[in-house]
Design a protein around this motif. Structure first.
Motif, short mmCIF file in Angstrom:
data_model
loop_
_atom_site.label_atom_id
_atom_site.label_comp_id
_atom_site.label_asym_id
_atom_site.label_seq_id
_atom_site.Cartn_x
_atom_site.Cartn_y
_atom_site.Cartn_z
N PRO A 86 0.83 -1.22 0.00
CA PRO A 86 0.00 0.00 0.00
C PRO A 86 0.85 1.26 0.00
CG PRO A 86 -0.71 -1.50 1.73
CD PRO A 86 0.54 -2.06 1.17
N GLY A 87 2.02 1.14 0.61
CA GLY A 87 2.91 2.29 0.67
C GLY A 87 3.43 2.72 -0.68
N LEU A 88 3.29 1.86 -1.68
CA LEU A 88 3.66 2.27 -3.03
C LEU A 88 2.43 2.60 -3.86
CD1 LEU A 88 6.60 0.23 -4.56
CD2 LEU A 88 6.45 2.64 -4.03
N VAL A 89 1.37 1.82 -3.66
CA VAL A 89 0.17 2.06 -4.46
C VAL A 89 -0.36 3.47 -4.20
CG1 VAL A 89 -2.22 1.37 -4.80
CG2 VAL A 89 -0.47 -0.37 -4.55
N LEU B 190 11.27 6.80 -9.15
CA LEU B 190 11.55 7.70 -8.03
C LEU B 190 10.79 7.30 -6.76
CD1 LEU B 190 12.66 10.23 -6.72
CD2 LEU B 190 10.89 11.55 -7.85
N PHE B 191 9.49 7.11 -6.90
CA PHE B 191 8.71 6.74 -5.72
C PHE B 191 9.16 5.39 -5.17
CE2 PHE B 191 6.65 10.44 -5.78
CZ PHE B 191 5.35 10.55 -6.25
N ALA B 192 9.38 4.45 -6.10
CA ALA B 192 9.78 3.12 -5.64
C ALA B 192 11.11 3.19 -4.90
CB ALA B 192 9.88 2.18 -6.83
N LEU B 193 12.00 4.02 -5.39
CA LEU B 193 13.29 4.17 -4.74
C LEU B 193 13.14 4.80 -3.37
CD1 LEU B 193 16.39 3.96 -5.22
CD2 LEU B 193 16.30 6.31 -6.03
N SER B 194 12.25 5.79 -3.27
CA SER B 194 12.13 6.56 -2.03
C SER B 194 11.34 5.82 -0.97
CB SER B 194 11.45 7.90 -2.31
OG SER B 194 12.04 8.55 -3.40
N PHE B 195 10.38 5.02 -1.36
CA PHE B 195 9.45 4.48 -0.37
C PHE B 195 9.66 3.01 -0.06
CE2 PHE B 195 7.93 8.51 -0.48
CZ PHE B 195 7.14 8.86 -1.56
N THR B 196 10.70 2.39 -0.62
CA THR B 196 11.02 1.02 -0.23
C THR B 196 12.42 0.99 0.37
OG1 THR B 196 11.89 0.47 -2.40
CG2 THR B 196 9.57 -0.01 -2.02
N GLY C 87 14.19 -2.31 1.23
CA GLY C 87 15.03 -3.47 0.99
C GLY C 87 14.55 -4.31 -0.17
N PRO C 88 15.37 -5.28 -0.55
CA PRO C 88 15.08 -6.08 -1.74
C PRO C 88 13.73 -6.78 -1.68
CG PRO C 88 17.13 -6.80 -0.70
CD PRO C 88 16.61 -5.68 0.12
N GLU C 89 13.17 -7.00 -0.48
CA GLU C 89 11.92 -7.74 -0.46
C GLU C 89 10.75 -6.95 -1.01
OE1 GLU C 89 13.58 -6.75 2.08
OE2 GLU C 89 12.27 -5.51 3.32
N ARG C 90 10.90 -5.61 -1.09
CA ARG C 90 9.81 -4.82 -1.65
C ARG C 90 10.25 -3.98 -2.83
NH1 ARG C 90 6.79 -7.72 -0.19
NH2 ARG C 90 5.26 -7.64 1.49
N HIS C 91 11.50 -4.12 -3.25
CA HIS C 91 11.93 -3.35 -4.40
C HIS C 91 11.14 -3.76 -5.63
CE1 HIS C 91 16.22 -2.20 -2.91
NE2 HIS C 91 15.30 -1.37 -2.51
N THR C 92 10.85 -2.76 -6.47
CA THR C 92 10.25 -3.10 -7.75
C THR C 92 11.36 -3.35 -8.75
OG1 THR C 92 10.17 -0.78 -8.38
CG2 THR C 92 8.20 -1.70 -7.32
N VAL C 93 10.98 -3.76 -9.94
CA VAL C 93 11.98 -4.15 -10.94
C VAL C 93 12.97 -3.03 -11.27
CG1 VAL C 93 12.22 -4.78 -13.34
CG2 VAL C 93 10.61 -6.00 -11.91
N PRO C 94 12.50 -1.82 -11.58
CA PRO C 94 13.48 -0.78 -11.93
C PRO C 94 14.47 -0.53 -10.80
CG PRO C 94 11.28 -0.05 -12.50
CD PRO C 94 11.12 -1.30 -11.72
N VAL C 95 14.00 -0.51 -9.57
CA VAL C 95 14.90 -0.24 -8.44
C VAL C 95 15.89 -1.40 -8.29
CG1 VAL C 95 15.03 0.11 -5.97
CG2 VAL C 95 13.17 1.13 -7.27
N ALA C 96 15.37 -2.61 -8.37
CA ALA C 96 16.24 -3.78 -8.21
C ALA C 96 17.37 -3.76 -9.23
CB ALA C 96 15.43 -5.07 -8.34
N ILE C 97 17.01 -3.49 -10.48
CA ILE C 97 18.04 -3.49 -11.52
C ILE C 97 19.04 -2.38 -11.28
CG2 ILE C 97 18.48 -3.26 -13.96
CD1 ILE C 97 15.85 -4.39 -14.58
N ALA C 98 18.53 -1.19 -10.93
CA ALA C 98 19.44 -0.06 -10.77
C ALA C 98 20.42 -0.30 -9.64
CB ALA C 98 18.64 1.21 -10.52
N LEU C 99 20.00 -1.09 -8.66
CA LEU C 99 20.85 -1.25 -7.49
C LEU C 99 21.66 -2.53 -7.50
CD1 LEU C 99 18.47 0.08 -4.68
CD2 LEU C 99 20.27 1.26 -5.92
#
Lengths: 275, 303, 364
Positions: free
Chosen positions: A138-141, A210-216, A218-230
């Motif tokens: 919910p914190g991302l939606v 941006l939002f995914a990066l800011s509001f997650t 750790g890896p358990e809640r990272h979305t795909v773009p964040v996971a790849i970037a990191l």
């Protein structure tokens, strides 16, 4: 513009070049993703001496790439579902019903699509922290609704406007209430528009960073773009895996876009061209 | 004398508001309310590294600090540079692409498919692809440059700002020109062919047709593309975060990234909020400028 | 079946545009009334106000003795056939026909019975499972009609239902509608811009212009005694000829003096003297042959002769350049640029006031 023979060939040639330019990075990434790590750093440019599936395998075993995929699916899916459901109601009202303030609301919706995301990151972060929603679905939606809702409404208004108004008049004379007219006559005819809007909204959510990066956290809640970037390697960027992940992440999106390209282009451009 | 606002119309209005309310409430809640909060935040000092300091009201103190901040001015400059380069390149290239696609009859679908994919993928992925292409050791760009003898040593693109902008601009052009091209193509296709035919019969050449028929009638679409692209370029974040991280140092840092760093690196939420407000203000001003220009252009066309 | 009444209905749009002004109209139970007028005359607006799709800004609408002015369309028990047919594209013909009944929660058995009966009578029985996109224009028109019939409403509304059909089909369908009306004895309000449709279909015809009712009368009365110049010009084809001039009382009768002729006309009522317009229909003008007692005579030059098979339409030009149209028998020999005498029989003359175009009635 009609062209003479020369013009036609020049246009075709230019197009071929541009297509190559568009496709090349993918093609190259594909090649690199099946090139062994060691070879990659010998100096790119050579065709791999042997092909390997190591990178892809590592993605799903060592890096648990299923997790970000699942996260992205859930977040993008939930956001899209909510926005299309709620947005279609508003869009129908804005497109077809008579009430005061319509123009203002439409203008407002358009204005919100132009919000710079960065401008609301800080209060959203503090708010989510209060609600203990950091690093949750919910914190991302919730933040995703910021751009997804106005986008959905804007696109759907265009589609609803295309449905002939006398169909609704005929339904009302036939005895249908306004709600029945909406559900029995308008919605079934709007299904193609709803589908295209859902696809576009899903893509925007899937790609969001941006939002995914800011509001997650750790890896358990990272979305795909964040996971790849990191993705981090031990000494240097693990290009093989990064590129493999990129292709895996974008292949389904690309497939959907290619399948529905005509509708997608229509949806994107009609709103803009008509202003 | 019957009431013009008959029951039916009132029922319609009630129904309309019930339908609009959920979406409107959502937007107000998640977009507008946080924006208001940002403005409020920007008037306070809120350093999360030092929570014991509380949240004192500082009025326009943050804004004053921003105006004096060299890093902010730098960020503005970087953003302006990026915007100018990418928007101009994309408009020109997009127009060219649209004109070419409008002419060619076969293969238009293939072209459209090919250019749609870069637009559809996450910016992060695009950035990574181009980062790879320009990697000093594994990248193909260097391989080619060395191979044809243009340089002796493979250059390290990301080591200084001037060269780092090259892959950044290229990546954005690669990713977003398709959108511009498709937008302009739609505009081109709405120009009736009879105009060109009449001009051809009257003896007008290709250039004349371009200058006097195509470009004027394409003006609304051009303006729309310009608005969207400028606003998007101004807000750039994903691309630069992944390609250069704002570096080396902060020499390619755009405003959005600076704000992000102020918030999440330096944890200065009041200051970051003030930056956010400024970014919003500039975006808003740009949008207004363009919309007025578009309005003037449209009303001027009605002759 | 029900009667329909409009009392002092106004429709003014927010931007100031007046679509209907003080309109009072009655449609008797079982009557077919045609609303006719040029585009922009407000006829569609009137129909939509009866239907409830638009609300009048003033006045009341009655259906079957009920004040329905504030009722929404779904509660007025009317059926409407649209110009574009407005068939639901995602439903089959059967579902289209039954839609209204389904909305009113009629039992499925009853729906099936009525749909089958109507489909049979309109020749749609084989098409019941098709979608509108798979039908021809004429078939779609019949489905639109069927959808209205199935509902068995208290009145039918038609909004230019024939304008999308080709000419031959239009004539056939017109006859069908006439037969249907006689068979059902239904109250029908029919809107069209085509005056031929109007006079052939209507029990009575209401002529509208700029939102104002000009005349409501049976077709023949409109033809023979138009209430004003506009009606005279609108009804009848080719259109009535008009001559400007003055009307003077002379002796026991009156004399009309036009620019190129003068003639005695039946004595008009008091106060009619002054500027006047004389109207005469092309079919009533005589070319060739001797002038009768009391006929007006106009010398004009033959411009264009249009042979129509059963008659000739002759376009003539009076000395001042005014156009005169006459219809003669097909074998009358005429040469272009020949000057002929055009006879205006006194009995076929229509007189209108110069100021407002109103008909000048005979005295007594």
């Amino acid at each position: 513009m009609k062209g003479g023979g020369w013009g036609r060939w020049a246009a075709a040639g230019a197009l071929a070049l541009l297509v190559a330019f568009a496709v090349f990075p993918f093609a190259w990434a594909l090649v690199a993703s099946v090139t062994p790590e060691a070879e990659l750093f010998e100096g790119g440019g050579g065709w791999p001496r042997r092909l390997t599936g190591d990178h892809y395998r590592a993605l799903f075993t060592e890096r648990d790439f299923w997790v970000p995929i699942r996260n992205s699916l859930v977040v993008a899916g939930a956001t899209t579902a909510f926005c299309v459901a709620v947005g279609s109601l508003a869009a129908y009202a804005l497109a077809r019903l008579r009430f005061r303030g319509k123009a203002a609301i439409l203008g407002f919706v358009l204005a919100v699509t132009m919000f710079p995301q960065i401008s609301i990151v800080s209060p959203l972060f503090l708010l989510l922290r209060e609600l203990r929603l950091i690093n949750t679905y919910p914190g991302l939606v919730l933040p995703y609704l910021t751009f997804a809702m106005p986008l959905t409404v804007w696109l759907l208004v265009g589609y609803f406007r295309q449905i002939p108004p006398d169909l609704e008049e005929a339904a009302r004379i036939d005895g249908a209430t306004r709600w029945q007219t909406f559900t029995r006559v308008v919605l079934p005819l709007a299904v193609p528009g709803l589908a295209t809007t859902a696809i576009l909204t899903f893509i925007y959510c899937w790609n969001e960073f941006l939002f995914a990066l800011s509001f997650t956290l750790g890896p358990e809640r990272h979305t795909v773009p964040v996971a790849i970037a990191l993705f981090r390697g031990q000494y240097q960027v693990p290009w093989g895996e990064v590129l493999a992940a990129s292709l895996v992440a974008t292949a389904p999106v690309a497939a959907v876009v290619l399948a529905f390209q005509r509708r997608i282009v229509q949806g994107l451009t009609s709103g803009a061209v008509k202003g | 004398m019957a009431d013009p606002r008959s029951d039916d119309l009132r029922a319609e209005r009630r129904f309309a508001w019930t339908l609009v309310a959920p979406a409107l409430a959502t937007i107000l809640l998640v977009a507008v309310f946080p924006l208001g909060w940002t403005v409020w935040e920007s008037l306070h000092r809120n350093d999360l590294r030092m929570p014991w300091l509380g949240k004192p009201f500082v009025g326009l103190g943050n804004y004053a600090e921003i105006l004096a901040d060299g890093r902010f001015r730098g960020a503005l400059g970087h953003t302006a540079l990026f915007t100018a380069l990418t928007v101009s390149l994309e408009m020109v290239l997009g127009l060219f692409l649209a004109l070419a696609m409008n002419r060619a009859f076969r293969g238009r679908g293939v072209v459209r498919a090919a250019i749609l994919v870069p637009w559809a993928i996450p910016t992060v992925v695009a950035a990574l692809l181009w980062r790879f292409l320009f990697d000093s050791e594994a990248g193909i760009v260097n391989a080619v440059l060395v191979g044809v003898g243009a340089v002796d040593e493979p250059p390290v693109w990301f080591i200084n700002a001037a060269t780092a902008w090259v892959p950044v601009v290229l990546a954005d052009v690669w990713k977003t020109t398709p959108f511009v091209a498709l937008l302009l193509l739609a505009g081109l296709q709405s120009i009736p062919t009879e105009l060109y035919e009449a001009a051809a019969v009257d003896g007008a050449g290709r250039w004349w047709q371009l200058r006097h028929i195509t470009l004027p009638l394409l003006r609304p679409a051009l303006l729309v593309a310009l608005i969207f692209r400028t606003l998007d370029a101004f807000r750039v974040f994903d691309l630069i975060y992944v390609l250069t991280g704002g570096g080396p140092g902060t020499s390619t840092e755009p405003v959005a990234l600076y704000t992000f760093n102020a918030l999440f690196q330096n944890l200065r939420f009041g200051y970051g909020a003030a930056l956010s407000v400024i970014v919003f203000g500039i975006t808003f001003a740009l949008a207004l400028l363009y919309i007025r220009g578009l309005g003037v252009s449209l009303s001027g066309e009605e002759r | 079946m029900a009667d329909i009444r409009l009392e002092h209905v106004d429709k003014v749009y927010p931007n100031g545009y007046v679509a209907a002004r003080e309109l009072s109209l009655e449609v008797a139970d079982g009557e077919l009334l045609v609303l006719v007028g040029p585009s922009g005359s407000g006829k569609s607006t009137v129909l939509r106000m009866i239907a409830g799709l638009e609300a009048p800004t003033g006045g009341t609408v009655w259906i079957g003795g009920r004040d329905v002015t504030r009722l929404p369309p779904q509660e007025r028990d009317l059926a409407m056939v649209f110009q574009s047919y407005a068939l639901y594209p995602h439903m089959t013909v059967r579902e289209n026909l039954g839609f209204g009944l389904r909305m009113r929660k009629v039992a499925a058995e009853e729906i099936r019975r009525r749909v089958d009966a109507v489909a049979e009578s309109l020749g749609l029985a084989e098409l019941l499972d098709r979608r509108p996109a798979q039908l021809s224009g004429g078939q779609r028109q019949r489905v639109a009609l069927g959808r209205a019939l199935v509902r068995e409403p208290c009145a039918f509304l038609f909004d230019e239902p024939l304008s999308n059909l080709d000419a031959k089909l239009r004539v056939e369908t017109r006859a069908e509608l006439s037969r249907l009306h006689r068979r059902l004895g239904a109250t029908m309000v029919y809107v069209t811009h085509d005056q031929v449709e109007a006079v052939t279909l209507g029990d009575r015809v209401a002529v509208l212009r700029d939102g104002v009712l000009q005349q409501v009368a049976p077709p023949m009365e409109l033809y023979r005694a138009p209430a004003n110049r506009f009606v005279g010009e609108f009804i009848g084809s080719p259109a009535m000829n008009f001559f400007e001039g003055t009307l003077r009382r002379e002796g026991a009768g009156c004399v009309f003096r036009g620019r190129h002729f003068e003639m005695a006309v039946p004595r008009a009522e008091e106060g009619s003297e002054g500027a006047a317009v004389l109207g005469v229909r092309p079919h009533d003008l005589g070319l060739g042959g001797a002038a009768g007692e009391g006929d007006g005579v106009l010398r004009a030059e033959v411009g264009v002769v249009e042979p129509m098979g059963s008659e000739q339409v002759v376009h003539l030009f009076a000395p001042g350049g005014e156009r005169v149209v006459a219809v003669t028998r097909p074998d009358l020999p005429l040469r272009v640029e020949e000057t002929v005498e055009v006879r205006i029989p006194a009995r076929a003359v229509h007189l209108f006031r110069g100021s407002d175009g109103r008909r000048i009635p005979a005295a007594g």
